[in-house]
Scaffold this active site. Structure first.
Site, PDB file in Angstrom:
ATOM      1  CG  HIS A 187      -5.731  -2.129   2.036  1.00 34.78           C
ATOM      2  ND1 HIS A 187      -4.390  -1.880   2.006  1.00 34.78           N
ATOM      3  CD2 HIS A 187      -6.278  -1.157   2.795  1.00 34.78           C
ATOM      4  CE1 HIS A 187      -4.127  -0.807   2.726  1.00 34.78           C
ATOM      5  NE2 HIS A 187      -5.251  -0.344   3.223  1.00 34.78           N
ATOM      6  NE  ARG A 214       2.986  -9.219   4.953  1.00 36.03           N
ATOM      7  CZ  ARG A 214       1.673  -9.160   4.909  1.00 36.03           C
ATOM      8  NH1 ARG A 214       0.958 -10.064   5.553  1.00 36.03           N
ATOM      9  NH2 ARG A 214       1.052  -8.214   4.239  1.00 36.03           N
ATOM     10  CG  HIS A 217      -3.727  -0.748  -2.431  1.00 31.06           C
ATOM     11  ND1 HIS A 217      -2.587  -1.414  -2.779  1.00 31.06           N
ATOM     12  CD2 HIS A 217      -3.971  -1.048  -1.130  1.00 31.06           C
ATOM     13  CE1 HIS A 217      -2.137  -2.088  -1.731  1.00 31.06           C
ATOM     14  NE2 HIS A 217      -2.958  -1.894  -0.716  1.00 31.06           N
ATOM     15  CB  CYS A 256      -1.057   0.008   1.106  1.00 23.17           C
ATOM     16  SG  CYS A 256      -0.794  -1.131   2.427  1.00 23.17           S
ATOM     17  CG  ASP A 316      -1.840  -5.731  -2.409  1.00 22.24           C
ATOM     18  OD1 ASP A 316      -3.047  -5.633  -2.090  1.00 22.24           O
ATOM     19  OD2 ASP A 316      -0.918  -5.342  -1.684  1.00 22.24           O
ATOM     20  CE  LYS A 361     -10.254  -8.660   9.154  1.00 24.85           C
ATOM     21  NZ  LYS A 361      -9.042  -9.471   9.226  1.00 24.85           N
ATOM     22  CD  GLN A 388       0.237  -8.860   0.181  1.00 27.72           C
ATOM     23  OE1 GLN A 388       0.528  -7.720  -0.146  1.00 27.72           O
ATOM     24  NE2 GLN A 388      -0.350  -9.161   1.314  1.00 27.72           N
TER      25      GLN A 388
END
Length: 667
Positions: free
Chosen positions: A540, A393, A415, A364, A413, A494, A411
């Site tokens: 997200h 991570r 946004h 992000c 991912d 979420k 990911q």
RNA sequence: GCCGACGUAGCUCAGCUGGUAGAGCACUUCACUCGUAAUGAAGGGGUCCCCGGUUCGAGUCCGGGCGUCGGCUCCA
């Protein structure tokens, strides 16, 4: 007889049964029939509501057969053949007591804690004396002792005694964990505002007495077959700050056949373990040199790329624009994003020319940099960026697990920067996108809505709107969902998307999160129709979760038999002897020319051997060619796992068939 | 991170109480040229995870580290 001398209960079929006052579940079973009396394990008691609805409906409890029945109750006698998980849970809990009894006898000084039934068995947590260590090698000895308790058909006897008396007893026995449990029960009763705790229940079978709420079957003899399975560490009360206990897992069934069937299923689940299949099919590997980071081999990369194509195509169709951002950043970025404060422990850092840098743990902040690189009008929104974003991570060493829990994570991912008014529609689109993908694999989605936690930012009005938008999206789509009050992130609510795979296991894949924090921290803005600056909302969204994890799940879901569009090797050409290698090469090249992943097995092996190897490699199509096929330009088709029944088709036909299959992405 | 077990050939594993390693599959070579799940023979291949200790001698015993596995906790 007067009313005080009898009681009446209602049976599941609606019939009333009159029994003498003080009658027990066992009496009721006996009154119904001697067979039932023998088979009875426990009694289900529901209060009131003779007609099966209204007051009391839903309040039900499974109780020992030996306990007196309340007048007016609806009851059902529980036997091994009753529906649901309760009969098994009952004897598994019984078996946990038997385990504890055996362990107490074999290991003097052991402290017992708790031993519940769980989904597929039971466990019991012990604290062994410091010089004792129990391993699976000790299981035969423990099981033998347990069998003696089962064979003795020990009756489970319940006593209700005062908490003080029970406490004194366990203090005397130095069973500290039981003392703590009683103290906590007393406190819980007091804080619950109800009546003070009067009694606690103890259950005794043979020489063993345990603090236990119950219920139990009448005796240990209903434990038909059991097995100890593994030993593991577990924190007392699940608290990592507290004592680590030794947990022994086991399972139990009514019959030996059922136990064996269960063990067989476990064996089959092991056979589809993605780590095993990943090695066998040469999809990926791991190395001690980079724990938690998969090395994708050519075959695995083919799967990865096929999945990426789907992802890229669908993102494009749905108005996302793909970006690619760095993985290494000045730590200032993470100080601004807040990751430095909350997530530093799990990040990787380095120093470049005396400048502290870190690997991104999330995408992000990176996407935010792109958003901020220009001014945005409300006309531009929503802005949707997608990235197969590589994040790192530092997951604790103990949690790494093949592809399912890695430190190097890609990911899927995205946004979305949008106005508050656009949130609901964007969330709807995210959910539809997710369902589109899950349906391709036959996953059944389950949704969870997590709402404002205690520790949170933002005003109540903001949370009202955010939760309202998510709920609105779920409602608008007519979706069922589970509510997780207080489980949202501190920056917004979420929706999590969970799936069940082909063998019934549940996985969390996708997540759609509203974020009101990042736009604030990074002072994101757009210019509204009023020519004033406004904050966008950030969504997200990940649907696969990560490519690594999703592929791991797919491998297990399909037991390695990936559908053609994902299969690393879509077809393999098998000449019956080396004499036909040349024609085989022609077939192979033709199909490759269509973009299919095809190989030629021109080894000097027998056709039987080639087929065996191709089956083991899980190729969806095997194309056998020999004199006949070379003569008329055809191939003999064999489908994976189906034997020789695919018929003979021309080269053009098979190419067309494979291509159509690949494009359709059929399962 | 915590508890426990484990780490021997590419893979799966054997190796008793310490005496310098073995099987099957895979691989290589040769022969066979094969019609729908294993053709045969011969051969090559090991820092027994790493470091240290005990011992005349360590794959084996002890300590530390790393990794893997099963759980627990964690997954903002």
């Amino acid at each position: 007889m007067s009313a005080t001398e009898t009681l009446t209960v209602t049976l599941p079929d609606g019939k009333a049964l009159e029994l003498p006052a003080g009658a027990t579940g066992a009496d009721a079973a006996a009154a119904i029939g001697p067979g039932l009396a023998r088979a009875a394990l426990a009694v289900e008691v529901g209060n009131g509501a003779i007609e099966g609805r209204g007051e009391g409906e839903g309040v039900r409890e499974v109780r020992d057969l030996a306990r007196p029945l309340p007048d007016g109750a609806r009851i059902g006698i529980l036997t091994s053949r009753s529906e649901g998980s309760e009969p098994l849970a009952l004897i598994r809990h019984d078996t946990a007591h038997v385990l504890a009894a055996a362990v107490m006898e074999l290991y003097p000084g052991v402290k017992i804690s708790i031993g519940p039934a769980i989904e597929n068995g039971f466990y019991y947590d012990f604290e062994f004396p410091p010089d004792v260590s129990v391993t699976e090698a000790d299981f035969p000895k423990i099981e033998e002792r347990m069998r003696a308790h089962v064979k003795a058909a020990e009756t489970f006897v319940r006593e209700d005694i005062s908490a003080a008396e029970a406490r004194a007893r366990f203090v005397e026995e130095r069973q500290d964990y039981k003392v703590e449990l009683i103290d906590d029960l007393v406190v819980a009763a007091r804080e619950g505002g109800g009546a003070p705790l009067e009694t606690v229940s103890l259950y005794t079978n043979g020489p063993f007495t345990d603090l236990c709420r119950g219920p139990h079957a009448p005796s240990t003899k209903t434990i038909g077959a059991f097995k100890l399975q593994s030993v593991a560490g577990a924190y007392w009360r699940g608290d990592s700050a507290r004592q680590m206990l030794t947990r022994i897992y086991g399972t139990a069934f009514f019959t030996k056949a059922e136990l064996e069937e269960h063990l067989e299923r476990l064996e089959q689940a092991r056979a589809r373990d993605h780590r095993k299949l990943g090695r066998e099919l040469e999809l990926f590997q791991f190395s001690d040199l980079s724990p938690g980071a998969p090395f994708w081999k050519p075959a695995g990369m083919a799967v990865w790329n096929a999945l990426t194509e789907l992802w890229r195509e669908q993102n494009r169709v749905r108005g996302y624009r793909e970006v690619k951002t760095p993985i290494l950043y000045d730590v200032e970025l993470f100080k601004q994003s807040g990751h430095w404060d909350t997530y530093r422990e799990n990040m990787y850092f380095t120093e470049v020319e005396e400048r502290p840098m870190g690997l991104k743990p999330m995408n992000c902040p990176a996407h935010i940099q792109i958003y901020k690189d220009r001014r945005h009008s409300h006309r531009d929104l929503p802005v949707r960026y997608s990235e197969a974003g590589l994040v790192h991570r530092h997951e604790p060493s103990g949690v790494l697990h093949g592809l399912l829990r890695v430190r190097h994570i890609t990911q899927d991912d995205a946004h979305i920067f949008c106005t508050e008014e656009q949130v609901q529609e964007e969330v709807v689109q995210c959910l539809r996108f997710g369902f589109y993908i899950y349906e391709l694999f036959g996953f059944e989605p389950r949704l969870e809505l997590s709402t404002r936690p205690e520790k949170r930012i933002g005003s109540e009005a903001m949370w009202d709107r955010a939760e309202g938008a998510l709920e609105g999206a779920l409602r608008a789509e007519g979706l069922d969902y589970e509510l997780n009050p207080g489980d949202g992130a501190f920056y917004g609510p979420k929706i999590d998307l969970h799936m069940k795979d082909s063998i019934g296991r549940s996985w969390q894949l996708g997540t759609v999160q509203l974020d009101y924090s990042m736009p604030e921290r990074f002072e994101l803005a757009y210019t509204g129709a009023d020519n004033a600056e406004h904050r966008p909302v950030m969504i997200h969204r990940a649907l696969l979760g990560s490519f690594e994890r999703f592929i791991g799940i797919l491998i297990e879901h399909y037991a390695g038999e990936l559908p053609l569009w994902l299969a690393p090797l879509q077809a393999i050409v098998l000449p019956v002897s080396e004499r036909f290698s040349e024609y085989g090469a022609t077939v192979c090249e033709t199909l490759r020319g269509h973009g299919l992943r095809v190989e030629l097995d021109d080894r000097g092996e027998s056709i039987g051997r080639k087929i065996r190897d191709a089956e083991l490699r899980k190729a969806p199509y095997m194309l056998v060619v020999g004199e006949r096929e070379a003569g008329d330009g055809t191939v003999s088709v064999r489908r994976r796992g189906a034997g020789d029944n695919g018929g003979t088709v021309t080269l053009d036909e098979i190419a067309e068939r494979l291509l159509a299959d690949a494009v359709r992405r059929s399962a």
